[in-house]
Write a protein that holds these residues in place. Sequence first.
Motif, PDB file in Angstrom:
ATOM      1  N   SER A   1      29.669  73.266  42.707  1.00 40.14           N
ATOM      2  CA  SER A   1      30.420  72.400  41.790  1.00 40.14           C
ATOM      3  C   SER A   1      31.407  71.486  42.502  1.00 40.14           C
ATOM      4  O   SER A   1      32.319  70.961  41.880  1.00 40.14           O
TER       5      SER A   1
ATOM      6  N   SER B   1      24.523  66.027  32.176  1.00 42.91           N
ATOM      7  CA  SER B   1      25.444  66.279  33.278  1.00 42.91           C
ATOM      8  C   SER B   1      24.763  67.067  34.381  1.00 42.91           C
ATOM      9  O   SER B   1      23.681  67.638  34.195  1.00 42.91           O
TER      10      SER B   1
ATOM     11  N   HIS C   1      25.665  69.102  38.557  1.00 38.19           N
ATOM     12  CA  HIS C   1      26.644  69.529  39.549  1.00 38.19           C
ATOM     13  C   HIS C   1      25.923  70.148  40.737  1.00 38.19           C
ATOM     14  O   HIS C   1      24.797  70.643  40.622  1.00 38.19           O
ATOM     15  N   SER C   2      26.590  70.130  41.881  1.00 38.32           N
ATOM     16  CA  SER C   2      26.051  70.805  43.056  1.00 38.32           C
ATOM     17  C   SER C   2      26.181  72.313  42.881  1.00 38.32           C
ATOM     18  O   SER C   2      26.834  72.795  41.951  1.00 38.32           O
TER      19      SER C   2
ATOM     20  N   ARG D   1      32.546  76.996  38.074  1.00 43.39           N
ATOM     21  CA  ARG D   1      31.118  77.228  38.318  1.00 43.39           C
ATOM     22  C   ARG D   1      30.491  78.036  37.179  1.00 43.39           C
ATOM     23  O   ARG D   1      29.363  77.766  36.758  1.00 43.39           O
TER      24      ARG D   1
ATOM     25  N   GLN E   1      34.517  64.484  42.900  1.00 42.44           N
ATOM     26  CA  GLN E   1      34.096  65.053  44.178  1.00 42.44           C
ATOM     27  C   GLN E   1      35.244  65.884  44.747  1.00 42.44           C
ATOM     28  O   GLN E   1      36.378  65.432  44.802  1.00 42.44           O
TER      29      GLN E   1
ATOM     30  N   ASP F   1      29.993  75.594  34.397  1.00 40.65           N
ATOM     31  CA  ASP F   1      28.917  74.660  34.725  1.00 40.65           C
ATOM     32  C   ASP F   1      27.546  75.316  34.638  1.00 40.65           C
ATOM     33  O   ASP F   1      26.548  74.660  34.332  1.00 40.65           O
TER      34      ASP F   1
ATOM     35  N   TRP G   1      21.382  69.910  38.619  1.00 41.87           N
ATOM     36  CA  TRP G   1      21.699  68.505  38.401  1.00 41.87           C
ATOM     37  C   TRP G   1      21.265  68.004  37.036  1.00 41.87           C
ATOM     38  O   TRP G   1      21.536  66.843  36.700  1.00 41.87           O
TER      39      TRP G   1
ATOM     40  N   THR H   1      30.528  68.550  43.698  1.00 41.01           N
ATOM     41  CA  THR H   1      30.138  67.257  43.156  1.00 41.01           C
ATOM     42  C   THR H   1      29.720  67.445  41.702  1.00 41.01           C
ATOM     43  O   THR H   1      28.907  68.316  41.403  1.00 41.01           O
ATOM     44  N   ARG H   2      30.273  66.615  40.812  1.00 37.67           N
ATOM     45  CA  ARG H   2      29.975  66.735  39.392  1.00 37.67           C
ATOM     46  C   ARG H   2      29.850  65.342  38.777  1.00 37.67           C
ATOM     47  O   ARG H   2      30.555  64.419  39.173  1.00 37.67           O
TER      48      ARG H   2
END
Length: 529
Positions: free
Chosen positions: A300, A294, A296-297, A128, A332, A131, A239, A302-303
């Motif tokens: 993270s 890129s 991500h949720s 995370r 996922q 990300d 996202w 979902t990426r």
Amino acid sequence: MIKWFPMPSQGRRSTRPTIPTGRAAVTTVLVLSTLALAPPRVTGVHSARRAPPDNAAGPYAVAGLIHMARSDKAGFRADDRGIAPDYNRRYALARHSKVLIPAFARKFSLPCSACHTVWPELNSFGQRFRDNGYQLGNDRDAPIWQNPSYFPLAVRTTPQWHLERTTRQPVDAVRGDPTSGKVERTITQQGFDLSGVDFLMLGTLHKNISFGFIAAAEDGSLGVEAAYVRFDDLFNSHWANFKVGKFELDNLVSEKRGVFLSGNGGFYQNYHFAPVGDATTFGLGDNQIGAEFSGHSANSYTRYGAGIFGTTDGESGVAGGRAYDASLTFSQAFDAGSLGIQRIGAYAYVGQRPTVFETADGEPIAGTGTANKPFQRYGVAGDFFFGDLELMPLYMRAQDDAYLGTATPGDEPLPAGARAPKWNGGLLEVHYYLDQQNVLTQRSEFIRMSQQAFPSTPGNLGNIDAYSFGYRWYPMMTSRAGLAIHSEFSMAKTIGNVPLSGLGVGLPPLSQATAVWSRSLLFAVDFVF
């Protein structure tokens, strides 16, 4: 126009009490392996790095696009009592950057175990953090914020002793007489060595603007492994992130965060394989130059990532021509209850390579490549935890165009019977965490040709079986530095071709039916500061 021809060919749910590690027993086994491998006579010392096999052909050879790829290095087990929420303490996700950055721990006054399982492997909080553009969402994110102990640079190197032994190597029948013909012998090389030195700088330039720069010094030269800028949280959304520069593909099973270091084990065979006589220059594990969008949720789980890249396989310049490659990844994570949180993903990479170049005085002109021909790599991967046991499987399906597979210029007819080479590959990497300071590792890889470029070519030519076994002991890990004692034995069998490691003499065996075994034994001190 220049013509080209074939050349010779995570997640534990809680921290458990320390248990006996059996370190002495493991070391004893590896020492005995040394005695079994070492012959009475050796021929020299070889650097433990991966060289390209001598089976690439075409404009890449004359245009200087075939390059050395370094073995990369490895990993610290996380303290699950870290700072993240519970779901962030129970699994390790994809590995994306080059290596551990203790400068982050110094900047944010956090233990390195907050982001790492075994360094340089990331846990969920580390994923995370990466990300989110190396940001925690507080005042310390600013590049002007300084902790008295903070210096924005990490350095990593690996002093080592290693032994390399490669069978069925063609050498002169009479030493010093190239006219005496060739015979096959086993080549053994051993000695003390150094992996080179990595200089790592990653961080923030401004709020939601992060960067990475990694330089590597080896054999007296300095190269740029990664250099990129990333714009984070565009439109105020996780996202939408945009990265441009040179960086690793968003591989769920990351070669840059591997826990094997030897000449035969320090890279993934599946990521760099090409059939015998194939002209495609591409490595899924190589850092590429291009741009990536890129997202991500928030946690993270979902990426996704979608990228566009040049055709030089990460080399600077525009020598590859006027085409582009594209990549797509998705993964996922899901909660498996008492087993922890697991991750599964899929990937695809489609690209093109030029087969004809304009020339000046017979020399190819960079960037003028045409008659582009396609290739593709796609598959699935995972990262699964069963208590202290981590499993990382990967499957790959690959295909190159018939022009690339036969090294035929794209403006000429294909040879009779030529067809697209196809193959399947897979690997399973296993980590068993004895405790927070000791980890046992094993990896098995397989590559099988399903269709050769010519029907007359033996069906198993180029097939690979590779196995690695390792043990890492982390006697210390602080926000200032990390140290790992590394032991490893790796071996690879290649049918009728040069080992992908490049060890030995760099020539294929005298018969295409011959199995070449290449073995590496390594003892190293892996440290980062």
